[in-house]
Write an enzyme that holds these catalytic residues in place. Sequence first.
Site, mmCIF file in Angstrom:
data_model
loop_
_atom_site.group_PDB
_atom_site.id
_atom_site.type_symbol
_atom_site.label_atom_id
_atom_site.label_comp_id
_atom_site.label_asym_id
_atom_site.label_seq_id
_atom_site.Cartn_x
_atom_site.Cartn_y
_atom_site.Cartn_z
ATOM 1 N N GLU A 1 0.801 -1.231 0.000
ATOM 2 C CA GLU A 1 0.000 0.000 0.000
ATOM 3 C C GLU A 1 0.830 1.276 0.000
ATOM 4 O O GLU A 1 0.797 2.054 0.965
ATOM 5 C CB GLU A 1 -0.951 0.013 1.210
ATOM 6 C CG GLU A 1 -1.912 -1.155 1.251
ATOM 7 C CD GLU A 1 -3.008 -0.991 2.303
ATOM 8 O OE1 GLU A 1 -2.888 -0.091 3.146
ATOM 9 O OE2 GLU A 1 -3.982 -1.751 2.267
ATOM 10 N N GLU B 1 -5.132 -8.693 1.154
ATOM 11 C CA GLU B 1 -5.756 -8.391 2.447
ATOM 12 C C GLU B 1 -7.248 -8.205 2.259
ATOM 13 O O GLU B 1 -7.682 -7.524 1.343
ATOM 14 C CB GLU B 1 -5.235 -7.080 3.075
ATOM 15 C CG GLU B 1 -3.848 -7.156 3.629
ATOM 16 C CD GLU B 1 -3.400 -5.837 4.271
ATOM 17 O OE1 GLU B 1 -4.262 -5.060 4.743
ATOM 18 O OE2 GLU B 1 -2.186 -5.591 4.271
HETATM 19 C C1 GBH Z 1 -4.320 -2.065 5.604
HETATM 20 O O1 GBH Z 1 -4.458 -0.711 5.458
HETATM 21 C C2 GBH Z 1 -2.931 -2.318 6.068
HETATM 22 O O2 GBH Z 1 -2.133 -2.896 5.051
HETATM 23 C C3 GBH Z 1 -2.850 -3.120 7.317
HETATM 24 O O3 GBH Z 1 -1.573 -3.000 7.866
HETATM 25 C C4 GBH Z 1 -3.931 -2.666 8.273
HETATM 26 O O4 GBH Z 1 -3.809 -3.243 9.536
HETATM 27 C C5 GBH Z 1 -5.248 -3.035 7.658
HETATM 28 O O5 GBH Z 1 -5.377 -2.524 6.375
HETATM 29 C C6 GBH Z 1 -6.443 -2.586 8.475
HETATM 30 O O6 GBH Z 1 -6.488 -1.204 8.570
HETATM 31 O O7 GBH Z 1 -10.087 6.435 1.434
HETATM 32 O O8 GBH Z 1 -9.126 8.088 2.877
HETATM 33 O O9 GBH Z 1 -11.369 7.321 3.255
HETATM 34 C C7 GBH Z 1 -5.702 -0.270 5.015
HETATM 35 C C8 GBH Z 1 -5.652 1.221 5.003
HETATM 36 C C9 GBH Z 1 -7.920 1.775 5.152
HETATM 37 C C10 GBH Z 1 -6.388 3.102 3.890
HETATM 38 C C11 GBH Z 1 -9.061 2.483 4.537
HETATM 39 C C12 GBH Z 1 -7.509 3.792 3.278
HETATM 40 C C13 GBH Z 1 -9.726 4.525 3.594
HETATM 41 C C14 GBH Z 1 -9.377 5.904 3.861
HETATM 42 N N1 GBH Z 1 -6.768 1.771 4.313
HETATM 43 N N2 GBH Z 1 -8.638 3.793 4.187
HETATM 44 S S1 GBH Z 1 -10.049 7.020 2.749
#
Ligand code: GBH
Length: 475
Positions: A172, A376
């Site tokens: 990511e 994931e």
């Molecule tokens: C993943 O990140 C990670 O790889 C992992 O380490 C983590 O524990 C897992 O997911 C759970 O969080 O589009 O700005 O509204 C996911 C991160 C989560 C980033 C959702 C974007 C939406 C934010 N993503 N998020 S937004």
Amino acid sequence: GNPDYRDSGLEFPEGFIFGSATAAYQIEGAFDEDGRGPSIWDTFSHTPGRVENSDTGDKASDHYHHLEEDLDLMESLGLHAYRFSIAWSRIQPAGRGPANEKGLAFYGRLVDGLLARGIRPIATLYHWDLPQALEDEGGWTNRDTAYAFADYARIMGEALGDRIDTWTTLNEPWCSAYLGYASGAHAPGRTEDAAALAAVHHLNLAHGLAITELKKVVTNDPDFSITLNLHVIRGEGETGPEAVRQIDGVGNRVFLGPLLTGEYPADVLADTAGITDWSFVWPGDTEIIHQPLDVLGVNYYSTTLVRIWDGVSPFQHSDGHGDAGASPWPGAGRVEFLAQPGPYTEMGWNIEPAGLEELLVKLHDEFPDQPLMITENGAAFADVVVQEPTGPAVHDVERTDYLRRHFTAAHRAIQRGVDLRGYQVWSFMDNFEWAYGYSKRFGIVYIDYETEARIPKDSALWYRGLVSTGTIPEG
Ligand code: GBH
């Protein structure tokens, strides 16, 4: 098919790789042992006010000291694969220089332990834990970091390049760049849009350089890959399409473009022209980035709903920040993120399995020859341990239901022709959920943070059934 995606009896193709995923800083603990150097997440989590409840990864799920037990648990669930990340600062404590033998030995034990149990190792080289010494030289805003990463990749290729099934360069990069350098919600906590866009490019470059180095040294013909968090974006109303274009551009296509077609999208360069002239992209860089990917890793949790702000109603950033806090979307300053209908997970994320099917089908339509892997998918819920006659148990009905629906969505995508190779559930165990600390549990295995006891949740037992039969269980 079931319109609600709550299906059972669906059979996955022969050879489909069922597994589960973690990341080093989130589970390992042992933050100052065996020569490990500090990373940006040590610094960030030790800075007051950055992480909920002042939680740190100092001990985390203490996986570093529970390696054999955790491997046995993976085996008992029948996992085909385990996706883990390597902590760069265990290997090169200051991000450069000779390898730390004790760091290499830990991952050697992990990989050998997986292979001895018939579990495929899927190794991620970078899941957000940059050595602090490199951040002190500018971190991902500094081009040199990409070359340091390639050097680290070569070290890992030399050490494990006869035994890894799939090499993933980055997890990511959207989060590393935009949460790290634009919104500041993640380490290193900087809030400069120009820096975030430089970070995007240097992460892309690091990926290309690392694959180039790995290919020189590995000996077992592994798969090469990168994992992206691709945003499934829906537009609201008249301005929806324009808002979708902007978010898709700076969120998805700024990675997919150079990786899969060898160029940055012109509209993203135009949208961000007031922030940077992109002079950090040097001639030849996009050729380095544009490497064939044996598999593209996709992380999926939820959908996003956007429109262009009308200038009247209160402005909503992503992640519910409202108008406080910096945005992780450089160049898309007028895009408003709207609340979605739910139901939600404990993170407040909208549960929408159709988004996963949509994403996979869309990727397949655009890049028909590109194999995909879900690296994931999973959900946080408030888990409670209950004492049963058979011992402690966690009846996480909602997580099992979430997984059932998303596996159904993946199955539907396969039926529609998507070349989907496997599915790694996030997460194998409860862990340090970044800025949320230990307040959010994503594991299919429960961790008691007092005793470090491991308790497979009902979702893990359900998953064992799916893995062993290749068929979504009844019920
Ligand atoms: C993943 O990140 C990670 O790889 C992992 O380490 C983590 O524990 C897992 O997911 C759970 O969080 O589009 O700005 O509204 C996911 C991160 C989560 C980033 C959702 C974007 C939406 C934010 N993503 N998020 S937004």
